[in-house]
Design an enzyme around this catalytic site. Structure first.
Site, mmCIF file in Angstrom:
data_model
loop_
_atom_site.group_PDB
_atom_site.id
_atom_site.type_symbol
_atom_site.label_atom_id
_atom_site.label_comp_id
_atom_site.label_asym_id
_atom_site.label_seq_id
_atom_site.Cartn_x
_atom_site.Cartn_y
_atom_site.Cartn_z
ATOM 1 N N CYS A 162 42.904 41.898 39.915
ATOM 2 C CA CYS A 162 44.359 41.800 39.724
ATOM 3 C C CYS A 162 44.935 43.166 39.332
ATOM 4 O O CYS A 162 44.397 43.853 38.464
ATOM 5 C CB CYS A 162 44.668 40.779 38.651
ATOM 6 S SG CYS A 162 44.112 39.131 39.116
ATOM 7 N N SER A 212 46.409 35.786 29.097
ATOM 8 C CA SER A 212 46.008 36.617 30.215
ATOM 9 C C SER A 212 46.558 38.015 29.984
ATOM 10 O O SER A 212 47.584 38.192 29.316
ATOM 11 C CB SER A 212 46.613 36.047 31.495
ATOM 12 O OG SER A 212 46.729 37.040 32.467
ATOM 13 N N ASP A 257 37.763 39.622 35.118
ATOM 14 C CA ASP A 257 37.952 39.798 33.673
ATOM 15 C C ASP A 257 36.676 39.744 32.830
ATOM 16 O O ASP A 257 36.422 40.637 32.025
ATOM 17 C CB ASP A 257 38.887 38.712 33.128
ATOM 18 C CG ASP A 257 40.285 38.818 33.684
ATOM 19 O OD1 ASP A 257 40.480 39.495 34.712
ATOM 20 O OD2 ASP A 257 41.177 38.204 33.102
ATOM 21 N N CYS A 282 38.653 39.242 43.507
ATOM 22 C CA CYS A 282 38.014 40.218 42.606
ATOM 23 C C CYS A 282 36.533 40.390 42.905
ATOM 24 O O CYS A 282 35.947 41.430 42.596
ATOM 25 C CB CYS A 282 38.155 39.780 41.154
ATOM 26 S SG CYS A 282 39.701 38.978 40.758
ATOM 27 N N ASP A 311 39.673 34.171 36.732
ATOM 28 C CA ASP A 311 40.737 33.774 35.805
ATOM 29 C C ASP A 311 41.989 33.368 36.566
ATOM 30 O O ASP A 311 42.714 32.463 36.148
ATOM 31 C CB ASP A 311 41.060 34.917 34.847
ATOM 32 C CG ASP A 311 40.056 34.958 33.712
ATOM 33 O OD1 ASP A 311 38.859 34.773 33.979
ATOM 34 O OD2 ASP A 311 40.470 35.162 32.568
#
Ligand code: FES
Length: 608
Positions: free
Chosen positions: A195, A472, A124, A50, A82
């Protein structure tokens, strides 16, 4: 008009020669000192898909900024993956990282008096953390999202990061071989980007575009696309315009903008983490946003997008059919969005969408309003004797709207993972994972590993899971998180015993344990907080400062003051623990607990 109103304090003041000398030493010219300074913050770092490309994107943003006659000054802040921390104690730092990101950007831009800010973010907690900083600083600025990852593939099977967690459950259950398991891991993440499903990063990116704080197409342009590079170059033009208009984040982050964000999160079937993050961002912007606002939107807005985790598609698929702007235009045409809020383009949301084509029957990523995946929102706020201050359920509808079953209780994530591996969990049970809230975790870890392992073990639609932790964006199944007050604070979740009948009802919005008030009171009288470790360092500071989940887990009390009540009023009222509305909760803490809020014997410094 003056565009360098912050930086000129030290670039133009003859009595501050050190500042000017250092800037010239850092490569600026005398002419540069008269230009506006744009801080360009990246959460780039090498060890995460990410974030691995974000410094490169920040370099493109700087090129675009310089081309507009502005001075771009890059700096970095942290990120926590994460995906990497899920299922291990590193996850304790994930939600904490949102606060560190907000604090560090605020500190850098505040100290160096940058006139504007671009935040290049990609995982995130990066997006909400950066936006909280922009809202606090209230100087012209925008978010550049690093973009979504490509989908992976192995033996004809489409993969994303959640496939790995589910593959673990399949391996434990004997459904796939070790070789297949390794093959899935090797192929799930084929390059840079966040993601790929409608997990938390893509949810927050879409919410931020709906809020008007990123430029159109930012949230759905894939990480490796030419459009993403162009967006970075264009950021300079938008920043120049924001400076000229003196259009600031709080002019954009209005109540109407937040309602738009809630509508988009709901229509896209986004992550429950959006509840925490949008409440926290709103607090930083001085806008009051509550759990009830999420429920009100869930009551009127259906889930329309067939996106993972519950659905079929990834963000890159949505990008192919028109991206988030096409979704926004469709929702605007349905009358579900307010087109009037201003955005970082300097125009209104409706102006931005004027030339965007709405989505129709040529695609099936976004269903039509009369053919929804779920007629109301998937985020349901539940209350009951297990959650007097609320809980957040994620209900796709596929798993039903009610679940009743006996509790099987675990006091940590590690314990439930061991229980799953030892096949202790049976169909029909309600899995309780407690002491994993904002303070008890600490850091309110995500329960992706157990939920994915339950899926992989074939129990995903046969059990429910409730926790004072969170989920999540990749989690699906009948799950209820954010149970508030958390068990660490003596919330009723702490009183549940194995075999208690738990009743979850997402139609009546209730979460209850089916035992008498007398029995609950008796257990409350006996309850002792387990001997959890006392943390020092960042986790210790977090435990002492964090608000409860229903108030966004923020660590500063913003202008709305909603966070301030949680610790002071919930925990102590003379001789007993009470809720703010006065209902007794349990025995009072001892004086030493009151003084330090540390309750264990051992002093732990995590990470060294
Ligand atoms: Fe970064 Fe999932 S780990 S978006």
């Amino acid at each position: 008009m003056t565009l360098n109103k912050y930086s000129q304090l030290y670039t133009q003041d003859d009595s501050l020669p050190a500042a000017q000398a250092m800037l010239i030493g850092a490569g600026l010219s005398e002419a540069d000192l008269r230009k506006p300074f744009v801080g360009i913050c990246s959460t780039g770092f090498e060890g995460n898909t990410c974030n691995m490309h974000l410094d490169g994107l920040a370099a493109e943003v700087k090129r675009g900024v310089q081309a507009q006659g502005l001075v771009g000054l890059r700096f970095n802040t942290i990120g926590v993956s994460d995906g990497i921390t899920n299922g291990n104690d590193g996850m304790r730092f994930s939600l904490v990282s949102r606060e560190i990101i907000a604090d560090s950007i605020e500190a850098m831009a505040g100290a160096h008096r940058y006139d504007a800010l671009a935040c290049v973010v990609g995982c995130d907690k990066n997006m909400p953390g950066a936006l909280m900083a922009l809202a606090r600083l209230n100087r012209p600025g925008l978010i550049v999202y690093g973009g979504t990852i490509r989908g992976g593939e192995y033996q004809g099977r489409q993969l994303n990061i959640v496939s790995c967690f589910e593959a673990y459950g399949q391996k434990v259950n004997g459904q796939i071989s070790e070789e297949e398991y390794r093959g899935i891991i090797r192929n799930a993440c084929p390059g840079p980007g966040a993601c790929g499903g409608m997990y938390t990063a893509n949810t927050m990116a879409a919410a931020i575009e709906a809020l008007g704080m990123s430029v159109p197409f930012s949230s759905s342009a894939p990480a490796e696309s030419a459009a993403k590079t162009q967006e970075c170059l264009d950021a300079g033009r938008y920043l120049r315009r924001l400076l000229e208009l003196d259009l600031k984040p709080r002019d954009i982050l209005t109540r109407a903008a937040f309602e738009n964000a809630l509508v988009v999160v709901t229509a896209l079937g986004g992550s429950t983490n959006a509840v925490l993050h949008l409440i926290a961002i709103a607090d930083a912007a001085g806008v009051r946003l509550t759990m009830e606002d999420f429920q009100a939107v869930s009551n009127r807005v259906p889930v329309l997008a067939d996106l993972k985790p519950s659905g079929k598609y990834l963000m890159e698929d949505l990008s192919r059919v028109g991206g988030v702007p096409a979704v926004l235009r469709t929702l605007l045409d349905y009358g579900l969005l307010d087109g009037s809020p201003l955005t970082v383009t300097g125009q209104t949301l409706a102006d931005n969408l004027a030339t965007v084509r709405p989505l129709g029957p040529e695609q099936d990523v976004l269903r039509a309003l009369d053919r929804p995946l779920k007629p109301d929102g998937h985020i349901q706020v539940l209350y009951g004797n297990l959650a007097p201050r609320g809980a957040v359920a994620k209900i796709s509808g596929q798993e039903g709207l009610r679940f009743t079953g006996p509790a099987i209780v675990f006091d940590s994530e590690a314990a439930v993972n061991e229980g799953i591996a030892a096949r202790q969990i049976q169909a029909g049970q309600v899995v309780v994972i407690r002491y994993v809230g904002p303070k008890g975790g600490p850091g309110m870890p995500e329960m992706l590993k157990p939920t994915a392992a339950l899926m992989g073990a074939g129990l995903g639609d046969k059990v429910a899971l409730i926790t004072d932790g969170r989920f999540s964006g990749g989690t699906h199944g009948f799950v209820v998180g954010h149970v508030c007050p958390e068990a660490y604070d003596g919330g009723p979740l702490a009183l549940v015993e194995n075999g208690d009948r738990i009743v979850l009802d997402a139609e009546r919005n209730t979460i209850d344990v089916d035992i008498s008030a007398e029995e609950l009171a008796a257990r409350r009288a006996r309850w002792q907080r387990p001997p959890l470790p006392t943390y020092r360092g960042v986790l210790g500071k977090y435990i002492r400062a964090v608000s409860d989940a229903s108030h966004g887990c923020i660590t500063d009390s913003g202008e709305t003051g909603v966070a301030g009540e949680t610790v002071a009023e919930l925990m102590y009222n003379g001789s007993s623990l009470v809720w703010p509305h006065g209902t007794p909760l349990g025995p009072a803490p001892s004086p030493s607990e009151r003084g330090s809020r540390g309750v264990g014997e051992e002093v732990v410094r995590v990470g060294g």
